[in-house]
Design a protein around this motif. Sequence first.
Motif, mmCIF file in Angstrom:
data_model
loop_
_atom_site.group_PDB
_atom_site.id
_atom_site.type_symbol
_atom_site.label_atom_id
_atom_site.label_comp_id
_atom_site.label_asym_id
_atom_site.label_seq_id
_atom_site.Cartn_x
_atom_site.Cartn_y
_atom_site.Cartn_z
ATOM 1 N N TRP B 112 5.605 9.393 -7.423
ATOM 2 C CA TRP B 112 6.250 8.802 -6.250
ATOM 3 C C TRP B 112 6.578 9.865 -5.208
ATOM 4 O O TRP B 112 6.582 9.603 -4.009
ATOM 5 C CB TRP B 112 7.522 8.041 -6.667
ATOM 6 C CG TRP B 112 8.115 7.238 -5.562
ATOM 7 C CD1 TRP B 112 9.356 7.379 -5.009
ATOM 8 C CD2 TRP B 112 7.485 6.154 -4.843
ATOM 9 N NE1 TRP B 112 9.543 6.465 -3.998
ATOM 10 C CE2 TRP B 112 8.399 5.700 -3.879
ATOM 11 C CE3 TRP B 112 6.231 5.536 -4.934
ATOM 12 C CZ2 TRP B 112 8.119 4.666 -2.993
ATOM 13 C CZ3 TRP B 112 5.940 4.491 -4.044
ATOM 14 C CH2 TRP B 112 6.876 4.068 -3.108
ATOM 15 N N ARG B 115 4.039 10.366 -2.456
ATOM 16 C CA ARG B 115 3.792 9.164 -1.662
ATOM 17 C C ARG B 115 3.389 9.499 -0.220
ATOM 18 O O ARG B 115 2.545 8.812 0.375
ATOM 19 C CB ARG B 115 5.076 8.318 -1.704
ATOM 20 C CG ARG B 115 5.160 7.158 -0.756
ATOM 21 C CD ARG B 115 4.292 6.004 -1.199
ATOM 22 N NE ARG B 115 4.323 4.963 -0.183
ATOM 23 C CZ ARG B 115 3.677 5.037 0.958
ATOM 24 N NH1 ARG B 115 2.940 6.097 1.236
ATOM 25 N NH2 ARG B 115 3.736 4.046 1.833
ATOM 26 N N TYR B 130 -3.213 1.961 0.611
ATOM 27 C CA TYR B 130 -2.792 3.301 1.009
ATOM 28 C C TYR B 130 -3.893 4.262 0.606
ATOM 29 O O TYR B 130 -4.393 4.194 -0.521
ATOM 30 C CB TYR B 130 -1.467 3.678 0.339
ATOM 31 C CG TYR B 130 -0.296 2.838 0.818
ATOM 32 C CD1 TYR B 130 0.425 3.207 1.948
ATOM 33 C CD2 TYR B 130 0.043 1.656 0.158
ATOM 34 C CE1 TYR B 130 1.475 2.427 2.410
ATOM 35 C CE2 TYR B 130 1.092 0.870 0.602
ATOM 36 C CZ TYR B 130 1.805 1.261 1.728
ATOM 37 O OH TYR B 130 2.836 0.476 2.181
ATOM 38 N N HIS B 132 -5.284 8.318 0.374
ATOM 39 C CA HIS B 132 -4.875 9.725 0.330
ATOM 40 C C HIS B 132 -5.570 10.512 1.449
ATOM 41 O O HIS B 132 -6.736 10.261 1.759
ATOM 42 C CB HIS B 132 -5.254 10.313 -1.036
ATOM 43 C CG HIS B 132 -4.639 11.639 -1.315
ATOM 44 N ND1 HIS B 132 -5.159 12.812 -0.823
ATOM 45 C CD2 HIS B 132 -3.531 11.983 -2.030
ATOM 46 C CE1 HIS B 132 -4.410 13.826 -1.232
ATOM 47 N NE2 HIS B 132 -3.403 13.353 -1.968
ATOM 48 N N SER B 156 4.263 5.456 8.871
ATOM 49 C CA SER B 156 3.742 6.775 8.508
ATOM 50 C C SER B 156 3.508 7.600 9.770
ATOM 51 O O SER B 156 2.833 7.143 10.705
ATOM 52 C CB SER B 156 2.424 6.627 7.734
ATOM 53 O OG SER B 156 1.782 7.878 7.635
ATOM 54 N N ILE B 312 0.676 7.082 -8.838
ATOM 55 C CA ILE B 312 -0.117 8.002 -8.014
ATOM 56 C C ILE B 312 -0.669 9.105 -8.910
ATOM 57 O O ILE B 312 0.082 9.789 -9.610
ATOM 58 C CB ILE B 312 0.750 8.590 -6.877
ATOM 59 C CG1 ILE B 312 1.067 7.490 -5.854
ATOM 60 C CG2 ILE B 312 0.038 9.771 -6.212
ATOM 61 C CD1 ILE B 312 2.026 7.901 -4.764
ATOM 62 N N PHE B 317 -4.032 5.597 -6.008
ATOM 63 C CA PHE B 317 -2.722 4.958 -5.870
ATOM 64 C C PHE B 317 -2.875 3.556 -6.464
ATOM 65 O O PHE B 317 -3.398 2.648 -5.826
ATOM 66 C CB PHE B 317 -2.338 4.894 -4.389
ATOM 67 C CG PHE B 317 -0.895 4.526 -4.123
ATOM 68 C CD1 PHE B 317 -0.071 4.031 -5.111
ATOM 69 C CD2 PHE B 317 -0.355 4.703 -2.853
ATOM 70 C CE1 PHE B 317 1.255 3.714 -4.860
ATOM 71 C CE2 PHE B 317 0.971 4.387 -2.580
ATOM 72 C CZ PHE B 317 1.772 3.892 -3.585
ATOM 73 N N ARG B 319 -1.540 0.103 -7.500
ATOM 74 C CA ARG B 319 -0.424 -0.809 -7.173
ATOM 75 C C ARG B 319 -0.724 -2.127 -7.885
ATOM 76 O O ARG B 319 -1.277 -3.042 -7.315
ATOM 77 C CB ARG B 319 -0.323 -1.014 -5.665
ATOM 78 C CG ARG B 319 -0.069 0.299 -4.914
ATOM 79 C CD ARG B 319 0.408 0.062 -3.490
ATOM 80 N NE ARG B 319 -0.534 -0.725 -2.732
ATOM 81 C CZ ARG B 319 -0.194 -1.685 -1.868
ATOM 82 N NH1 ARG B 319 1.078 -1.989 -1.696
ATOM 83 N NH2 ARG B 319 -1.120 -2.346 -1.199
#
Lengths: 401, 401
Positions: B112, B115, B130, B132, B156, B312, B317, B319
Amino acid sequence: MFTSACTVAGGQHSHYLSSYCVGNLCSHRRNFPIMISSISKIRSHSFTVNRNSVAAAAAVSSSSSTRNTNNSINDGSSSFTWDDVFQISESRHVSSDLGGFFQKINLCNRGWDRRADFIPFVIEDQIVGYIHNGFLNHLSKFKDVFTCIKDNTYGSQSGHVTLQSALKTPEYRTEALENVVKCLGEEVIPGIRNEVLTYQNNGPLFPVTSSYGQRTYFSLERAAAPYFGIKAYGVHMNGYVERDGQKYLWIGKRSETKPTYPGMLDHLVAGGLPHGISCGENLVKECEEEAGIPNSISSRAIPVGAVSYMDIDGYRFKRDVLFCYDLKLPESFIPSNQDGEVGSFKLLPITLVADAIRSTQFFKANCNLVIIDFLFRHGYIKPEYLGYLKLLQSLRSGDCS
Amino acid sequence: MFTSACTVAGGQHSHYLSSYCVGNLCSHRRNFPIMISSISKIRSHSFTVNRNSVAAAAAVSSSSSTRNTNNSINDGSSSFTWDDVFQISESRHVSSDLGGFFQKINLCNRGWDRRADFIPFVIEDQIVGYIHNGFLNHLSKFKDVFTCIKDNTYGSQSGHVTLQSALKTPEYRTEALENVVKCLGEEVIPGIRNEVLTYQNNGPLFPVTSSYGQRTYFSLERAAAPYFGIKAYGVHMNGYVERDGQKYLWIGKRSETKPTYPGMLDHLVAGGLPHGISCGENLVKECEEEAGIPNSISSRAIPVGAVSYMDIDGYRFKRDVLFCYDLKLPESFIPSNQDGEVGSFKLLPITLVADAIRSTQFFKANCNLVIIDFLFRHGYIKPEYLGYLKLLQSLRSGDCS
């Protein structure tokens, strides 16, 4: 359809045993094998059955021998009777329209937009509650008890409230707060007088803590808890019966003389969690008091999770966590209220209970959450229903810690 | 203790039937009434029983007729055998020390703190994933597919990624992303080649959506989902048997040839939720494929809620949201894997399963969450255990929507 009086452990109770059928199932009576000593009264239920219903449901009721022996309870404070409950249109399955469930959850989680009116109540660097600016004015005269500190340490621009440093021990703090609550009295904290009058059943001291299982900083009278935004914990139990794969919930109708939520529908057993007793012990105690369930049966109740909500209403900030229990009861068991808090009980098909939650406000608000949780865990609400995950999550809208 | 081969619907299976006892219970054999045609093999389990144990548990196993007919599965890729599972110290009750459960939940929710290395992937003003920063470098060469916008609209500072406006329809988007994934290949997205090779079972297209039940913007190959931080949904089923009030879970040991988590313990039935199929339909399909459970039985499975996690790991990532199901199986039912993905099954006492979760890493990580959820709902984890509410909440550490 027939109704009878039966003798069960603990005394004489009138109860109803009825079934309603459509189509070919009519020829098949589905009665619960409860002990019946005499048939006393016939009653018809005007259920509205959906076209697709294959109804084979039973409604068995038990009313306390000490009060409300009539089926229809309506002494003026209650706005509905059991007949109104039975007239709810019931489907065979729990409806895929979850709107009515969301509505009931929202009723337990009001006023979030007024959150900024409250400032943190801090003991030994831990937030234990939230106090409304207006209520704080009442507390300002108790200068030997409270002190206000203007900082932003706990996330509020308005600072935070704490206790005077002289109040070092739980005992000093408990005594000081008890005096404050008594001084403010019924006028500022409605319900406080009733709580004191029925202290044993309604007015236990609640532990003041940052989260469950953590250190208790002091204890506070139940009725005052939401004025200090203290977290309050409770136990709620779904007592159910299973027959032919169908589930039925025992539902109580609160006594008309209860100071809170008179005449509303309630769980078979539920209660606040006072200081110094575990959830399991409290449940067994409440089972005996509220429904006459002996330890030999109540010990089979299983903890199944928890729900939470946060409700702001005027100066009150309720931050409640309810530990949920399931108890599968023998079909022969008939509850019998011992403490006068319940008017009567009825055993209702789970689908009727679900429809009552969706389409009425008959249930005491927080019971809705615990029953919706039951509907999830027992497969009545399905992932295919729009809003499934949102509804599931909303059952813990409060700080569930 | 004895072991036998039995004939059940679908073929010949070797299985074990054993019981272990301590104290006075030794004289009472507790065997499951499964069909036994011959006794073939004797096997002893070296259980370590706690002092307070009153052990009366059974372990029944079924291994696929097509592979791994030996009980000890250890072809090198698996670091443990069923014998190792049986040697776990088992208590009669689930331990009040929840530390081992927290540890397993943490293993599903790593990174986390990293993130901020990911930026939102947005379609039609909705965050669907999301990506990277490092993986974004690989995508930068596909200028006709992706575009980066430097703004802070989606929380972001690094902006957000979206698809080129020419890709207006789900079909165009799906095709474009499929090409991207193929071009990047196994080197950048490990597992992609395996997914393609076993497309039917492992490589379905996953829907790309902002939350469950909402509009699907396009579909993406399963192995690529975590590289785009797409939410992935799955169904996990606890198949259990109840006997004398005790519960036993059917546990699978994954085939040693599975590309992912070979040889690890798994649910009786579990699978990702591809585009275009409902949870319930998918479960019935997986029941048939993974455990040979006919529709007549699998249709009794009930949805009981959901768990979620956010993990992560490098550029990935995850989810994930897992819809949980319970299926109470007949004692006589023996699972039989149909698709070669499971090496063997065993029926284990729930307390042994709980201890395996607490004290080993034998289970595929996300199965731990679903089984811990089962332990909560069936009363094995109690409010009196320190950390009860925290553990309960941590089962939905991810975005459960």
